[in-house]
Motif scaffolding. Structure first.
Motif, PDB file in Angstrom:
ATOM      1  N   HIS A  68       0.873  -1.169   0.000  1.00 36.57           N
ATOM      2  CA  HIS A  68       0.000   0.000   0.000  1.00 36.57           C
ATOM      3  C   HIS A  68       0.908   1.217   0.000  1.00 36.57           C
ATOM      4  N   HIS A  69       0.483   2.290  -0.588  1.00 37.91           N
ATOM      5  CA  HIS A  69       1.299   3.486  -0.723  1.00 37.91           C
ATOM      6  C   HIS A  69       0.851   4.494   0.327  1.00 37.91           C
ATOM      7  N   HIS A  70       1.538   4.485   1.470  1.00 39.82           N
ATOM      8  CA  HIS A  70       1.149   5.291   2.624  1.00 39.82           C
ATOM      9  C   HIS A  70       2.231   6.285   2.983  1.00 39.82           C
ATOM     10  N   PHE A  71       1.811   7.370   3.618  1.00 37.85           N
ATOM     11  CA  PHE A  71       2.715   8.355   4.207  1.00 37.85           C
ATOM     12  C   PHE A  71       2.199   8.613   5.610  1.00 37.85           C
ATOM     13  N   PHE A  72       3.012   8.316   6.615  1.00 35.45           N
ATOM     14  CA  PHE A  72       2.603   8.365   8.022  1.00 35.45           C
ATOM     15  C   PHE A  72       1.330   7.552   8.258  1.00 35.45           C
ATOM     16  N   TYR A  73       1.272   6.364   7.690  1.00 34.37           N
ATOM     17  CA  TYR A  73       0.189   5.398   7.862  1.00 34.37           C
ATOM     18  C   TYR A  73      -1.156   5.883   7.323  1.00 34.37           C
ATOM     19  N   ILE A  74      -1.124   6.895   6.465  1.00 39.46           N
ATOM     20  CA  ILE A  74      -2.314   7.409   5.801  1.00 39.46           C
ATOM     21  C   ILE A  74      -2.087   7.229   4.298  1.00 39.46           C
ATOM     22  N   PRO A  75      -3.080   6.804   3.531  1.00 39.42           N
ATOM     23  CA  PRO A  75      -2.881   6.701   2.086  1.00 39.42           C
ATOM     24  C   PRO A  75      -2.340   8.019   1.517  1.00 39.42           C
ATOM     25  N   MET A  76      -1.353   7.909   0.657  1.00 33.66           N
ATOM     26  CA  MET A  76      -0.558   9.065   0.247  1.00 33.66           C
ATOM     27  C   MET A  76      -1.359  10.177  -0.425  1.00 33.66           C
ATOM     28  N   GLN A  77      -2.515   9.897  -0.970  1.00 32.63           N
ATOM     29  CA  GLN A  77      -3.264  10.942  -1.648  1.00 32.63           C
ATOM     30  C   GLN A  77      -3.880  11.944  -0.681  1.00 32.63           C
ATOM     31  N   TRP A  78      -4.173  11.525   0.554  1.00 30.05           N
ATOM     32  CA  TRP A  78      -4.844  12.436   1.487  1.00 30.05           C
ATOM     33  C   TRP A  78      -3.909  13.489   2.067  1.00 30.05           C
ATOM     34  N   PRO A  79      -2.692  13.170   2.505  1.00 27.86           N
ATOM     35  CA  PRO A  79      -1.789  14.257   2.909  1.00 27.86           C
ATOM     36  C   PRO A  79      -1.443  15.186   1.743  1.00 27.86           C
ATOM     37  N   ALA A  80      -1.297  14.620   0.538  1.00 28.82           N
ATOM     38  CA  ALA A  80      -0.992  15.449  -0.632  1.00 28.82           C
ATOM     39  C   ALA A  80      -2.157  16.395  -0.935  1.00 28.82           C
ATOM     40  N   LEU A  81      -3.376  15.920  -0.810  1.00 28.17           N
ATOM     41  CA  LEU A  81      -4.544  16.773  -1.033  1.00 28.17           C
ATOM     42  C   LEU A  81      -4.613  17.882   0.019  1.00 28.17           C
ATOM     43  N   ALA A  82      -4.308  17.554   1.262  1.00 25.62           N
ATOM     44  CA  ALA A  82      -4.301  18.567   2.328  1.00 25.62           C
ATOM     45  C   ALA A  82      -3.244  19.636   2.061  1.00 25.62           C
ATOM     46  N   ILE A  83      -2.067  19.229   1.617  1.00 23.56           N
ATOM     47  CA  ILE A  83      -1.001  20.185   1.294  1.00 23.56           C
ATOM     48  C   ILE A  83      -1.425  21.075   0.134  1.00 23.56           C
ATOM     49  N   CYS A  84      -2.066  20.503  -0.861  1.00 22.37           N
ATOM     50  CA  CYS A  84      -2.531  21.254  -2.026  1.00 22.37           C
ATOM     51  C   CYS A  84      -3.575  22.291  -1.620  1.00 22.37           C
ATOM     52  N   VAL A  85      -4.504  21.919  -0.781  1.00 12.84           N
ATOM     53  CA  VAL A  85      -5.544  22.849  -0.318  1.00 12.84           C
ATOM     54  C   VAL A  85      -4.935  23.965   0.523  1.00 12.84           C
ATOM     55  N   ILE A  86      -3.995  23.633   1.397  1.00  6.76           N
ATOM     56  CA  ILE A  86      -3.332  24.646   2.223  1.00  6.76           C
ATOM     57  C   ILE A  86      -2.582  25.642   1.346  1.00  6.76           C
ATOM     58  N   CYS A  87      -1.892  25.154   0.321  1.00 14.30           N
ATOM     59  CA  CYS A  87      -1.179  26.048  -0.597  1.00 14.30           C
ATOM     60  C   CYS A  87      -2.144  26.956  -1.352  1.00 14.30           C
ATOM     61  N   ALA A  88      -3.260  26.412  -1.810  1.00  9.57           N
ATOM     62  CA  ALA A  88      -4.235  27.212  -2.549  1.00  9.57           C
ATOM     63  C   ALA A  88      -4.844  28.294  -1.662  1.00  9.57           C
ATOM     64  N   VAL A  89      -5.198  27.953  -0.439  1.00 12.35           N
ATOM     65  CA  VAL A  89      -5.784  28.931   0.478  1.00 12.35           C
ATOM     66  C   VAL A  89      -4.762  30.004   0.827  1.00 12.35           C
ATOM     67  N   THR A  90      -3.533  29.611   1.092  1.00 11.87           N
ATOM     68  CA  THR A  90      -2.484  30.578   1.408  1.00 11.87           C
ATOM     69  C   THR A  90      -2.226  31.493   0.215  1.00 11.87           C
ATOM     70  N   PHE A  91      -2.212  30.927  -0.985  1.00 14.25           N
ATOM     71  CA  PHE A  91      -1.993  31.727  -2.189  1.00 14.25           C
ATOM     72  C   PHE A  91      -3.105  32.746  -2.382  1.00 14.25           C
ATOM     73  N   LEU A  92      -4.335  32.362  -2.117  1.00 17.96           N
ATOM     74  CA  LEU A  92      -5.458  33.269  -2.305  1.00 17.96           C
ATOM     75  C   LEU A  92      -5.503  34.391  -1.274  1.00 17.96           C
ATOM     76  N   PHE A  93      -5.023  34.126  -0.061  1.00 17.77           N
ATOM     77  CA  PHE A  93      -5.124  35.102   1.001  1.00 17.77           C
ATOM     78  C   PHE A  93      -3.864  35.924   1.240  1.00 17.77           C
ATOM     79  N   THR A  94      -2.883  35.819   0.363  1.00 19.12           N
ATOM     80  CA  THR A  94      -1.677  36.643   0.493  1.00 19.12           C
ATOM     81  C   THR A  94      -1.560  37.533  -0.719  1.00 19.12           C
ATOM     82  N   LYS A  95      -0.852  38.626  -0.517  1.00 11.02           N
ATOM     83  CA  LYS A  95      -0.560  39.497  -1.653  1.00 11.02           C
ATOM     84  C   LYS A  95       0.538  38.791  -2.440  1.00 11.02           C
ATOM     85  N   HIS A  96       0.301  38.551  -3.690  1.00 12.70           N
ATOM     86  CA  HIS A  96       1.242  37.768  -4.471  1.00 12.70           C
ATOM     87  C   HIS A  96       1.417  38.367  -5.858  1.00 12.70           C
TER      88      HIS A  96
END
Length: 99
Positions: A68-96
């Motif tokens: 199984h493809h896990h990262f910290f015992y969680i399937p790897m797609q879920w931490p990657a999705l969380a990182i992607c959402v955090i980046c998108a929210v941070t990008f939207l709420f900062t002056k860039h």
């Protein structure tokens, strides 16, 4: 171990994307070797989005060898999705400045 199978890609893909964006689109407003926040967030977000799709494809079916493809015992797609959402929210709420 903190990862199983291709779970290490959860960290490696975003780092590689940041380096690739720094190399292909250097930001003239920052000093050499550095990157802007927008470049960093875009690189990590795109790398994590790619990793989310790869994780969904790899963990779609049960493998005969039990891998199984896990990262910290969680399937790897879920931490990657969380990182992607955090980046998108941070990008939207900062002056860039986009690339």
């Amino acid at each position: 171990m903190i990862y199983r199978g291709a779970g290490i890609m959860t960290l490696l893909t975003p780092v590689c994307m940041v380096l690739l964006i720094m190399w292909l689109f250097p930001d003239p407003t920052v000093k050499a070797g550095n990157t802007s926040l927008a470049q960093f967030l875009i690189g990590v977000g795109v790398g994590s989005a790619i990793n989310t799709v790869v994780g969904l494809l790899l963990n779609r079916r049960i493998h005969n060898d039990g891998v199984h493809h896990h990262f910290f015992y969680i399937p790897m797609q879920w931490p990657a999705l969380a990182i992607c959402v955090i980046c998108a929210v941070t990008f939207l709420f900062t002056k860039h400045k986009i690339l």
